[in-house]
Design an enzyme around this catalytic site. Structure first.
Site, PDB file in Angstrom:
ATOM      1  N   LEU A  44      48.996  37.035  43.260  1.00 30.00           N
ATOM      2  CA  LEU A  44      47.713  37.725  43.250  1.00 30.00           C
ATOM      3  C   LEU A  44      46.607  36.684  43.278  1.00 30.00           C
ATOM      4  O   LEU A  44      46.858  35.490  43.079  1.00 30.00           O
ATOM      5  CB  LEU A  44      47.583  38.591  41.990  1.00 30.00           C
ATOM      6  CG  LEU A  44      48.588  39.740  41.868  1.00 30.00           C
ATOM      7  CD1 LEU A  44      48.480  40.388  40.497  1.00 30.00           C
ATOM      8  CD2 LEU A  44      48.371  40.766  42.967  1.00 30.00           C
ATOM      9  N   SER A  45      45.373  37.127  43.506  1.00 29.43           N
ATOM     10  CA  SER A  45      44.292  36.139  43.574  1.00 29.43           C
ATOM     11  C   SER A  45      44.177  35.366  42.267  1.00 29.43           C
ATOM     12  O   SER A  45      43.825  34.189  42.276  1.00 29.43           O
ATOM     13  CB  SER A  45      42.961  36.807  43.927  1.00 29.43           C
ATOM     14  OG  SER A  45      42.594  37.760  42.952  1.00 29.43           O
ATOM     15  N   GLU A  46      44.469  36.028  41.122  1.00 27.33           N
ATOM     16  CA  GLU A  46      44.454  35.316  39.843  1.00 27.33           C
ATOM     17  C   GLU A  46      45.550  35.830  38.923  1.00 27.33           C
ATOM     18  O   GLU A  46      45.842  37.033  38.885  1.00 27.33           O
ATOM     19  CB  GLU A  46      43.116  35.507  39.114  1.00 27.33           C
ATOM     20  CG  GLU A  46      41.893  35.078  39.898  1.00 27.33           C
ATOM     21  CD  GLU A  46      41.755  33.589  40.064  1.00 27.33           C
ATOM     22  OE1 GLU A  46      42.455  32.834  39.350  1.00 27.33           O
ATOM     23  OE2 GLU A  46      40.926  33.175  40.896  1.00 27.33           O
ATOM     24  N   THR A  47      46.126  34.896  38.183  1.00 26.82           N
ATOM     25  CA  THR A  47      46.980  35.223  37.043  1.00 26.82           C
ATOM     26  C   THR A  47      46.352  34.585  35.813  1.00 26.82           C
ATOM     27  O   THR A  47      46.036  33.391  35.814  1.00 26.82           O
ATOM     28  CB  THR A  47      48.409  34.701  37.240  1.00 26.82           C
ATOM     29  OG1 THR A  47      48.990  35.372  38.368  1.00 26.82           O
ATOM     30  CG2 THR A  47      49.264  34.956  36.013  1.00 26.82           C
ATOM     31  N   CYS A  79      36.997  32.848  36.245  1.00 27.23           N
ATOM     32  CA  CYS A  79      37.400  34.056  36.955  1.00 27.23           C
ATOM     33  C   CYS A  79      36.964  35.269  36.150  1.00 27.23           C
ATOM     34  O   CYS A  79      37.482  35.510  35.055  1.00 27.23           O
ATOM     35  CB  CYS A  79      38.903  34.092  37.195  1.00 27.23           C
ATOM     36  SG  CYS A  79      39.398  35.588  38.084  1.00 27.23           S
TER      37      CYS A  79
END
Length: 294
Positions: A44-47, A79
């Protein structure tokens, strides 16, 4: 190794919209290289990784945690959507793992961008984030990058945020939301056009349309970050730390309603604070919970 893991869609009240983030709860210290491996696996774009700061802390009573964010290829300094997702997990979801939800009304996260706060609201979660100004940018210096990304699309203003390394490109006021939503953006060649390390993200933004929109939005945006492994990010809190500063100056407003025009879409309610920071409010829909085993 077994980790409680969740996926929450941030800046939306509906599942499968907004921006999905994975959230891992760390009972114990995680080997440094495992953060990136897990983020690559989640893709995903961020974890996000929430960690206890002291051995006696717990996810139910403690109000202050460490927080880190990883894209599939690198750690990032800020983020917003994964912070919102992390707060949503602590506030609403961890009871399914035999812990009651966190009892605090405000959580503090210690991050690479300093202390960030998330507080409960009646209709969402409010993030207290830094506010980053964007400086005028000479167009010839970034002309190749912009033309590679959006071709001959007319540009009204170009700004650069040195704090976040984001390039803000305001499209001409002749365009509307539909144009921005349907604009084909070439991200494949951006790394070759700009490999100086100066730019880490490209914001395309457009002034909101007066009247006729329900709800009305003050501005629209899309965000691209192939430099950190994210071709297009669906809804981006960190981009709005720059957008909030820019549009507040141009619209003469402290309170704004923004929409990020990705295919998933997401809404953000923005309030500039007297202390030079920004409150960004959004909803979150928790869509997955499980245990990561490795």
């Amino acid at each position: 190794m077994k980790l409680p893991i969740f996926i929450a869609d941030a800046f939306t009240a509906k599942a499968f919209r907004g921006n999905p983030a994975a959230v891992c709860l760390l009972e114990n210290k995680l080997d440094e290289d495992m953060h990136q491996k897990v983020a690559r696996e989640m893709n995903l774009s961020e974890t996000a990784f929430i960690r206890k700061l002291h051995p006696t802390d717990n996810f139910t009573q403690t109000s202050c945690f460490g927080l880190r964010w990883f894209t599939p290829v690198s750690e990032v300094p800020l983020c917003g959507h994964a912070t919102l997702a992390s707060a949503a997990v602590l506030f609403h979801k961890i009871n399914s793992f035999f812990w009651p939800e966190n009892v605090n009304s405000t959580l503090t996260f210690v991050t690479l961008s300093g202390e960030l706060k998330a507080r409960r609201a009646e209709d969402g979660i409010i993030l207290d984030l830094p506010l980053y100004p964007a400086q005028p940018q000479d167009f010839p210096e970034v002309e190749d990058l912009i033309k590679t990304a959006i071709g001959d699309t007319l540009v009204q203003d170009v700004r650069y945020s040195p704090d976040t390394q984001k390039l803000l490109v305001r499209l001409s006021d002749i365009y509307d939301r539909s144009f921005l939503e349907n604009l084909r953006v070439n991200t494949q060649n951006l790394l070759q056009v700009d490999n100086t390390g100066k730019v880490k993200g490209l914001i395309l933004t457009l002034k909101g349309e007066p009247g006729g929109q329900i709800p009305a939005f003050d501005f629209y945006s899309r965000y691209f970050a192939p430099w950190v492994g994210v071709a297009e990010d669906p809804v981006t809190g960190s981009a709005h730390t720059v957008l909030s500063s820019y549009w507040s100056q141009h619209l003469g407003k402290k309170d704004m309603h923004a929409f990020q025009c990705s295919s998933r879409g997401g809404e953000l309610k923005i309030s500039l604070r007297p202390d030079g920071r920004v409150d960004i409010k959004g909803g979150a829909a928790l869509v997955l919970e499980g245990t990561l085993t490795a």
